[in-house]
Structures are given as C-alpha cells and as structure tokens.
Design a protein around this motif. Sequence first.
Motif, PDB file in Angstrom:
ATOM      1  N   ARG A 128       3.445  -5.790  -6.399  1.00 27.38           N
ATOM      2  CA  ARG A 128       2.223  -5.215  -6.946  1.00 27.38           C
ATOM      3  C   ARG A 128       1.864  -4.115  -5.965  1.00 27.38           C
ATOM      4  NH1 ARG A 128      -3.639  -6.988  -7.285  1.00 27.38           N
ATOM      5  NH2 ARG A 128      -4.418  -5.031  -8.048  1.00 27.38           N
ATOM      6  N   GLN A 129       1.614  -2.918  -6.478  1.00 26.15           N
ATOM      7  CA  GLN A 129       1.448  -1.764  -5.603  1.00 26.15           C
ATOM      8  C   GLN A 129       0.035  -1.198  -5.712  1.00 26.15           C
ATOM      9  OE1 GLN A 129       4.868   0.907  -4.816  1.00 26.15           O
ATOM     10  NE2 GLN A 129       3.690   2.320  -6.064  1.00 26.15           N
ATOM     11  N   PHE A 130      -0.533  -0.876  -4.572  1.00 33.26           N
ATOM     12  CA  PHE A 130      -1.806  -0.178  -4.472  1.00 33.26           C
ATOM     13  C   PHE A 130      -1.445   1.248  -4.107  1.00 33.26           C
ATOM     14  CE2 PHE A 130      -6.345  -0.124  -3.238  1.00 33.26           C
ATOM     15  CZ  PHE A 130      -6.388   1.084  -2.577  1.00 33.26           C
ATOM     16  N   THR A 165      -7.074   6.526  -7.144  1.00 36.26           N
ATOM     17  CA  THR A 165      -6.510   5.271  -6.670  1.00 36.26           C
ATOM     18  C   THR A 165      -6.012   4.488  -7.877  1.00 36.26           C
ATOM     19  OG1 THR A 165      -8.628   4.088  -6.776  1.00 36.26           O
ATOM     20  CG2 THR A 165      -8.090   5.209  -4.706  1.00 36.26           C
ATOM     21  N   TYR A 166      -4.866   3.843  -7.714  1.00 37.45           N
ATOM     22  CA  TYR A 166      -4.196   3.165  -8.829  1.00 37.45           C
ATOM     23  C   TYR A 166      -3.838   1.749  -8.386  1.00 37.45           C
ATOM     24  CZ  TYR A 166      -4.393   7.817 -10.564  1.00 37.45           C
ATOM     25  OH  TYR A 166      -4.881   9.033 -10.984  1.00 37.45           O
ATOM     26  N   THR A 167      -4.595   0.782  -8.891  1.00 38.72           N
ATOM     27  CA  THR A 167      -4.468  -0.596  -8.425  1.00 38.72           C
ATOM     28  C   THR A 167      -4.349  -1.590  -9.578  1.00 38.72           C
ATOM     29  OG1 THR A 167      -6.861  -0.925  -8.373  1.00 38.72           O
ATOM     30  CG2 THR A 167      -5.838  -0.044  -6.372  1.00 38.72           C
ATOM     31  N   VAL A 173       0.871  -1.169   0.000  1.00 40.84           N
ATOM     32  CA  VAL A 173       0.000   0.000   0.000  1.00 40.84           C
ATOM     33  C   VAL A 173       0.914   1.227   0.000  1.00 40.84           C
ATOM     34  CG1 VAL A 173      -1.761   1.264   1.265  1.00 40.84           C
ATOM     35  CG2 VAL A 173      -1.779  -1.245   1.259  1.00 40.84           C
TER      36      VAL A 173
END
Length: 156
Positions: free
Chosen positions: A98-100, A81-83, A20
């Motif tokens: 993997r980045q939230f 938000t970029y998920t 996160v």
Amino acid sequence: MSRTEYYDDPAAPRPNSLVVAASAVVTDDEGRVLLQRRRDNGLWALPGGGMQPDESLPGAAVREVREETGLDVAITGLVGTYTDPRHIIEYGDGEVRRQFNVCFRARVTGGELEVSDESTDLRWVAPDDLDGLPMHHTQRLRLAHFLEDRAAPYLG
C-alpha cells in the motif's frame, strides 16, 4: 521483477507493507509531460519511487527523477497526496504494497534524458496525447489533477 497494480479489486492480495513514495510531473518548455514506460508492467507512468530514510519527500522525487530519467529537476509545487487504500501494488518478490504517494511539480535544470533499468522508454507527451497511452488509473488521476492547475493540491 513483475508488478501488478490493483484498484478497488476484492481479489487483490492483502498488503504486507506501507511505503512512503514521491513522484513528479516534469514538464518541458512546450508543456509536455515526461513519462516512462515501466519495465515491470509495461505501463506508462510518472517517474517516482520510495523515499529513503535519510531524505525528504521532495528530495526523493528529485533523486527518483534523476535515477529513472537522467534529468536533474527542481521541485516547483505540489500536485497532491495520494493515499487511497483501494490501490494495492503486488511485486514478484512477495511484497504487496500500500503506497502513500506525494506528487510534485518539477522543471528540468540539467542532465541528459536516458532510459534506466526500470524503464523501456522515456517520452515527452503532449497533454492531448495522454489518453492514448496504456496507464494505470492512479497515474491518470495525478496527471488530471496536474492539468487542472488547481489552486490547492489534491488531498486524497
């Protein structure tokens, strides 16, 4: 430590962590955006990074901006938000992330602009000059959403 970013690449390694993170589009009175040139990959990017267990996401954005640029900021809004699971970040230590990411709007409240050990340069960039800088697709997307001045944050 090296950093390689992949986007929609079938050759990308499989993630072994989910992080996160928070980033911030910091602007000055002239409407320029603060960018850092990352030491780990040479690309221009917004200041930001992983959230600590004892802080909020806005707090993480404020801390990361301070650590990476020397500036104190106040959060003024939300870009989005970029998920996207197609965005994979591989580090030289074996982490494949993997980045939230939650990207905020921010304004400067104090501090002195200073390059950190995570970057090689800091620059205030006019919106018309952003296209000329080497930057990962995901950073361009956040900046595009910011510049669109959307009524609602991007949710993706």
